[in-house]
Design an enzyme around this catalytic site. Structure first.
Site, PDB file in Angstrom:
ATOM      1  N   HIS A 120     -29.780  98.661  31.496  1.00 27.77           N
ATOM      2  CA  HIS A 120     -29.517  98.533  30.059  1.00 27.77           C
ATOM      3  C   HIS A 120     -30.057  97.223  29.503  1.00 27.77           C
ATOM      4  O   HIS A 120     -29.565  96.712  28.498  1.00 27.77           O
ATOM      5  CB  HIS A 120     -28.009  98.657  29.780  1.00 27.77           C
ATOM      6  CG  HIS A 120     -27.494 100.054  29.993  1.00 27.77           C
ATOM      7  ND1 HIS A 120     -26.167 100.342  30.237  1.00 27.77           N
ATOM      8  CD2 HIS A 120     -28.138 101.255  29.995  1.00 27.77           C
ATOM      9  CE1 HIS A 120     -26.022 101.659  30.389  1.00 27.77           C
ATOM     10  NE2 HIS A 120     -27.199 102.227  30.249  1.00 27.77           N
ATOM     11  N   CYS A 128     -37.216  88.741  19.088  1.00 29.14           N
ATOM     12  CA  CYS A 128     -37.407  88.803  17.643  1.00 29.14           C
ATOM     13  C   CYS A 128     -37.787  90.217  17.238  1.00 29.14           C
ATOM     14  O   CYS A 128     -38.675  90.830  17.836  1.00 29.14           O
ATOM     15  CB  CYS A 128     -38.497  87.820  17.233  1.00 29.14           C
ATOM     16  SG  CYS A 128     -38.884  87.965  15.476  1.00 29.14           S
ATOM     17  N   CYS A 131     -41.694  89.686  15.607  1.00 29.91           N
ATOM     18  CA  CYS A 131     -42.882  89.310  16.388  1.00 29.91           C
ATOM     19  C   CYS A 131     -42.692  89.479  17.888  1.00 29.91           C
ATOM     20  O   CYS A 131     -43.590  89.188  18.664  1.00 29.91           O
ATOM     21  CB  CYS A 131     -43.286  87.865  16.074  1.00 29.91           C
ATOM     22  SG  CYS A 131     -42.132  86.646  16.738  1.00 29.91           S
ATOM     23  N   GLY A 188     -17.571  99.991  40.262  1.00 29.21           N
ATOM     24  CA  GLY A 188     -17.058  99.567  38.962  1.00 29.21           C
ATOM     25  C   GLY A 188     -17.721 100.216  37.762  1.00 29.21           C
ATOM     26  O   GLY A 188     -17.900  99.567  36.740  1.00 29.21           O
TER      27      GLY A 188
HETATM   28  P1  OAD Z   1     -16.759 101.106  31.811  1.00 31.08           P
HETATM   29  O1  OAD Z   1     -16.009 100.098  31.022  1.00 31.08           O
HETATM   30  O2  OAD Z   1     -16.978 102.446  31.213  1.00 31.08           O
HETATM   31  O3  OAD Z   1     -16.031 101.340  33.199  1.00 31.08           O
HETATM   32  C1  OAD Z   1     -15.542 100.270  33.976  1.00 31.08           C
HETATM   33  C2  OAD Z   1     -15.071 100.821  35.311  1.00 31.08           C
HETATM   34  O4  OAD Z   1     -14.642  99.715  36.095  1.00 31.08           O
HETATM   35  C3  OAD Z   1     -13.902 101.796  35.226  1.00 31.08           C
HETATM   36  O5  OAD Z   1     -14.176 102.950  35.986  1.00 31.08           O
HETATM   37  C4  OAD Z   1     -12.737 101.022  35.839  1.00 31.08           C
HETATM   38  O6  OAD Z   1     -11.813 101.847  36.535  1.00 31.08           O
HETATM   39  C5  OAD Z   1     -13.465 100.102  36.790  1.00 31.08           C
HETATM   40  N1  OAD Z   1     -12.748  98.857  37.160  1.00 31.08           N
HETATM   41  C6  OAD Z   1     -11.747  98.230  36.511  1.00 31.08           C
HETATM   42  N2  OAD Z   1     -11.387  97.104  37.159  1.00 31.08           N
HETATM   43  C7  OAD Z   1     -12.188  97.019  38.254  1.00 31.08           C
HETATM   44  C8  OAD Z   1     -12.315  96.098  39.339  1.00 31.08           C
HETATM   45  N3  OAD Z   1     -11.559  94.999  39.429  1.00 31.08           N
HETATM   46  N4  OAD Z   1     -13.247  96.364  40.292  1.00 31.08           N
HETATM   47  C9  OAD Z   1     -14.033  97.477  40.216  1.00 31.08           C
HETATM   48  N5  OAD Z   1     -13.962  98.369  39.217  1.00 31.08           N
HETATM   49  C10 OAD Z   1     -13.063  98.152  38.253  1.00 31.08           C
HETATM   50  O7  OAD Z   1     -18.130 100.389  32.230  1.00 31.08           O
HETATM   51  P2  OAD Z   1     -19.534 101.048  32.629  1.00 31.08           P
HETATM   52  O8  OAD Z   1     -19.343 102.263  33.464  1.00 31.08           O
HETATM   53  O9  OAD Z   1     -20.353  99.954  33.170  1.00 31.08           O
HETATM   54  O10 OAD Z   1     -23.688 100.653  27.772  1.00 31.08           O
HETATM   55  O11 OAD Z   1     -20.088 101.467  31.216  1.00 31.08           O
HETATM   56  C11 OAD Z   1     -21.360 102.029  31.129  1.00 31.08           C
HETATM   57  C12 OAD Z   1     -22.021 101.666  29.833  1.00 31.08           C
HETATM   58  O12 OAD Z   1     -21.154 101.969  28.727  1.00 31.08           O
HETATM   59  C13 OAD Z   1     -22.291 100.182  29.648  1.00 31.08           C
HETATM   60  O13 OAD Z   1     -23.447  99.742  30.316  1.00 31.08           O
HETATM   61  C14 OAD Z   1     -22.433 100.060  28.167  1.00 31.08           C
HETATM   62  C15 OAD Z   1     -21.230 100.881  27.761  1.00 31.08           C
HETATM   63  O14 OAD Z   1     -21.218 101.414  26.503  1.00 31.08           O
HETATM   64  C16 OAD Z   1     -24.307 100.262  26.636  1.00 31.08           C
HETATM   65  O15 OAD Z   1     -23.809  99.435  25.882  1.00 31.08           O
HETATM   66  C17 OAD Z   1     -25.624 100.926  26.382  1.00 31.08           C
END
Ligand code: OAD
Length: 248
Positions: A120, A128, A131, A188
């Site tokens: 991502h 910018c 440019c 995670g």
């Molecule tokens: P999420 O916030 O959707 O998920 C976080 C995950 O981390 C969940 O499954 C939790 O259960 C887990 N979690 C919580 N505490 C933890 C710990 N201590 N150790 C390990 N895991 C833990 O985050 P992402 O899956 O990364 O995209 O989200 C994907 C995308 O959604 C992001 O990259 C972003 C967001 O919208 C964009 O902005 C384009």
């Protein structure tokens, strides 16, 4: 749980090609909030309002004020945690080749991993909109919002907003890495955002063992993951590394 830790260490010890897909949960212990679940950013904000490219173009002041400014403060200060450090050691041991990360915080590289696909994009740089000049985020003066480039154009994070394509190279390489993996660690991530969430599916279809590390089960757990090690990333990685050390 101990059995699964031992199993993961054994699977890693035997594997020739290991990759990891990481999400926000990998950086929680570094003080960076996740997107979903308790304390998640999308509890506070509507992602379509603050993280969609159309919202940014329509009202960059609002998106900078609501989201990007705070994120800059948090990411500027964040340090790698035991999960990042453990994955860096796994690479040092010659076991982990590539990390595909959905995170934009640069903490895997800071910990020492050298092959990190930023699916991502990255928050380390702003670019910018006029440019295309890239400026390191920590050097950006945010006394004026939105910050501007010398040419007068508005600066935006060099990261992917909703409504934008994944950088082609990141997508192409990630698919290749997933296809080639014997083991994929999925750490995670809620695995609900595509196409990142497809990578463990590709790995599984290509014969990999998919090991999930997450305190909660996810949409991958039943159908795709070989097993879920339920726990926080840092502690779980530490325990796997301790068992792996005994095997190598
Ligand atoms: P999420 O916030 O959707 O998920 C976080 C995950 O981390 C969940 O499954 C939790 O259960 C887990 N979690 C919580 N505490 C933890 C710990 N201590 N150790 C390990 N895991 C833990 O985050 P992402 O899956 O990364 O995209 O989200 C994907 C995308 O959604 C992001 O990259 C972003 C967001 O919208 C964009 O902005 C384009």
């Amino acid at each position: 749980m101990d059995d699964l830790i031992q199993k993961a260490a054994a699977d890693l010890a035997q594997a020739k090609m290991v990759s990891a897909l990481t999400g926000a949960g990998a950086s929680i212990e570094s003080g960076i909030p996740p997107f979903r679940g308790k304390g998640g950013l999308w509890e506070k904000y509507d992602p379509m309002e603050v993280a969609h490219i159309d919202s940014f173009i329509q009202d960059p002041v609002k998106v900078w004020n609501l989201l990007i400014k705070d994120m800059k403060d948090i990411v500027d200060q964040a340090q790698p945690n035991d999960c990042h450090k453990g994955l860096a050691r796994l690479e040092e041991l010659g076991k982990l080749q590539t990390i595909i990360t959905q995170n934009i915080d640069g903490l895997h590289q800071m910990a020492g991993n050298t092959d990190v696909i930023e699916f991502h994009g990255t928050f380390a740089w702003q670019r910018c909109m006029e440019c295309n000049t890239h400026i390191e985020t920590r050097r950006v003066d945010i006394s004026e919002i939105p910050p501007h480039c010398q040419c007068g154009g508005i600066l935006r994070p060099n990261a992917v907003f909703f409504g934008e394509l994944i950088p082609q190279e990141a997508l192409w390489r990630s698919r290749q890495v997933a296809t080639d993996s014997d083991v994929m660690l999925v750490i995670g991530t809620s695995a609900v955002v595509q196409p990142a969430a497809l990578m463990p599916v590709v790995a599984k279809e290509s014969g990999a063992t998919v090991i999930e590390i997450n305190p909660e089960s996810t949409v991958l757990t039943n159908d795709i993951s070989d097993y879920l090690i339920k726990g926080p990333a840092g502690d779980t990685i530490n325990r796997i590394m301790a068992d792996l050390d005994a095997l190598l």
